[in-house]
Design an enzyme around this catalytic site. Structure first.
Site, mmCIF file in Angstrom:
data_model
loop_
_atom_site.group_PDB
_atom_site.id
_atom_site.type_symbol
_atom_site.label_atom_id
_atom_site.label_comp_id
_atom_site.label_asym_id
_atom_site.label_seq_id
_atom_site.Cartn_x
_atom_site.Cartn_y
_atom_site.Cartn_z
ATOM 1 N N GLU A 181 0.828 -1.208 0.000
ATOM 2 C CA GLU A 181 0.000 0.000 0.000
ATOM 3 C C GLU A 181 0.868 1.266 0.000
ATOM 4 O O GLU A 181 0.570 2.238 -0.701
ATOM 5 C CB GLU A 181 -0.932 0.001 1.213
ATOM 6 C CG GLU A 181 -2.069 -0.990 1.118
ATOM 7 C CD GLU A 181 -3.035 -0.677 0.011
ATOM 8 O OE1 GLU A 181 -3.364 0.516 -0.180
ATOM 9 O OE2 GLU A 181 -3.469 -1.613 -0.681
ATOM 10 N N CYS A 201 -12.701 2.090 -14.705
ATOM 11 C CA CYS A 201 -13.155 3.480 -14.543
ATOM 12 C C CYS A 201 -11.937 4.407 -14.532
ATOM 13 O O CYS A 201 -11.565 4.968 -13.501
ATOM 14 C CB CYS A 201 -13.959 3.593 -13.245
ATOM 15 S SG CYS A 201 -14.923 5.111 -13.089
ATOM 16 N N CYS A 261 -24.725 3.985 -12.172
ATOM 17 C CA CYS A 261 -23.811 5.125 -12.296
ATOM 18 C C CYS A 261 -24.492 6.360 -12.869
ATOM 19 O O CYS A 261 -24.944 6.369 -14.028
ATOM 20 C CB CYS A 261 -22.629 4.719 -13.164
ATOM 21 S SG CYS A 261 -21.371 6.012 -13.288
ATOM 22 N N CYS A 286 -17.380 1.871 -19.642
ATOM 23 C CA CYS A 286 -18.657 1.688 -18.959
ATOM 24 C C CYS A 286 -19.353 0.379 -19.321
ATOM 25 O O CYS A 286 -20.079 -0.193 -18.500
ATOM 26 C CB CYS A 286 -19.589 2.856 -19.259
ATOM 27 S SG CYS A 286 -18.975 4.447 -18.641
ATOM 28 N N CYS A 302 -18.400 -2.350 -16.937
ATOM 29 C CA CYS A 302 -18.421 -1.985 -15.522
ATOM 30 C C CYS A 302 -19.635 -2.606 -14.831
ATOM 31 O O CYS A 302 -20.767 -2.475 -15.319
ATOM 32 C CB CYS A 302 -18.467 -0.466 -15.366
ATOM 33 S SG CYS A 302 -18.504 0.068 -13.635
#
Length: 338
Positions: free
Chosen positions: A32, A189, A205, A196, A199
């Site tokens: 991370e 995205c 959305c 899209c 997705c």
């Protein structure tokens, strides 16, 4: 929404990343921190080498800062490496070598912000904690149609509240949900292109419904880039190079560098005191977060090394074969490479 994200991630998300193989807080934490402001493709090689050198939090805590910075060299944003080292020492000294098992306690450690703490807690301990890194902000603002300016602290706090409300109810779903949001932001995205049609959130959305996903997220405060120019005095003696450690704060804090001057006249004045006439080397352009830096190396060979510290201040001669043991800025490491 949570069901759509977790289902998609389990079927279509990324599963081959090395830090996904174990729910080890040390490895998740390391990945991370490395992934902040750095692409996955770049991190993969560094992650493997770093783990080989520091296989656990105890090994990292026991290392010197120079050793950590040397292993980090090339990843940039060196404050991350300094915080990484300091955090490892705190985990050993104050937590018995075990990372705390809650996002709240993780966020109290050096260099671990709210989103990173939530990621570790979600992946390793199934805690219901929301992440909100850059990719996830983009996914959520588009899905929610949140057009508030995130440069305003109150608006960002409101998005945090929305992110918490969207969490799955079952903690066992948290790893897949958290990874799913990350994967959507990294592979579907995208900032300049939204895929899209593939997705899992397309029916929910608002940005897709409006036909303008690239309008989100909104953040009006833009970084104004500057420019800087400096000169490096590259001194060599008997296959050793004179290096000085940068101050603990500021650009390249704590790293080793050639003596750096704000103008060529100052460099030439120092060189004259040492009795050398440096030769010009090709200039280097180095881009940092806030400015572009033009660096001009000037190289000289010294017949004797005794007066350098008196003229230039504290530093040390480093044998070329030992340069890899020191933390140095990436452009300098490349310049001095054999």
């Amino acid at each position: 929404m949570a069901y759509c994200v977790t289902t998609w991630q389990r079927e279509h998300g990324r599963h081959g990343l090395p830090w996904q193989r174990e729910r080890d807080p040390y490895r998740v934490w390391l990945s991370e921190i490395m992934l902040q402001q750095t692409q996955v493709t770049t991190v993969l090689a560094y992650y493997a080498r770093f783990l080989e050198r520091f296989p656990d939090v105890a090994a990292l805590a026991a290392a010197t800062l120079d050793e950590v910075l040397a292993a980090w060299s090339g990843l940039g944003y060196y404050s991350r490496a300094r915080n990484l080292h300091r955090c490892a020492q705190v985990v050993i000294a104050e937590h018995g070598g075990r990372f705390p098992a809650s996002a709240e306690r993780l966020a109290a450690l050096p260099g671990i912000g709210r989103s990173t703490a939530a990621a570790i807690a979600a992946f390793c301990f199934n805690e219901r904690a929301a992440i909100l890194d850059g990719n996830v902000k983009r996914v959520l603002t588009r899905v929610l149609g949140n057009g508030c300016d995130l440069a305003v602290a109150a608006h960002e706090r409101a998005l945090w509240r929305q992110a918490c409300e969207l969490l799955p109810h079952d903690g066992a779903d948290m790893p897949a949900y958290t990874q799913g949001l990350m994967d959507l932001g990294a592979t579907v995205c995208l900032a300049r292109r939204s895929n899209c049609l593939v997705c899992p959130l397309q029916s929910l959305c608002i940005a897709r419904r409006e036909g303008r996903p690239e309008a989100y997220p909104v953040k009006t405060r833009r970084l104004v880039r500057g420019a800087r120019e400096s000169w490096w005095l590259w001194l060599e003696h008997a296959d050793a190079i004179w290096l000085q450690q940068r101050a603990a704060k500021g650009v390249w804090a704590g790293l080793w560098s050639l003596p750096l001057f704000d103008d060529e006249a100052a460099l030439q004045s120092a060189a004259q005191l040492l009795g050398v006439t440096p030769e010009s080397q090709a200039s280097i352009k180095h881009s940092l977060t806030h400015f572009d830096w033009r660096l001009h190396p000037r190289r000289a060979l010294l017949s004797k090394a005794s007066e350098v510290e008196m003229q230039l201040g504290p530093g040390r001669w480093v044998d070329r074969r030992a340069l890899h043991t020191l933390g140095m800025p990436a452009p300098l490491r490349k310049l001095l490479a054999p």
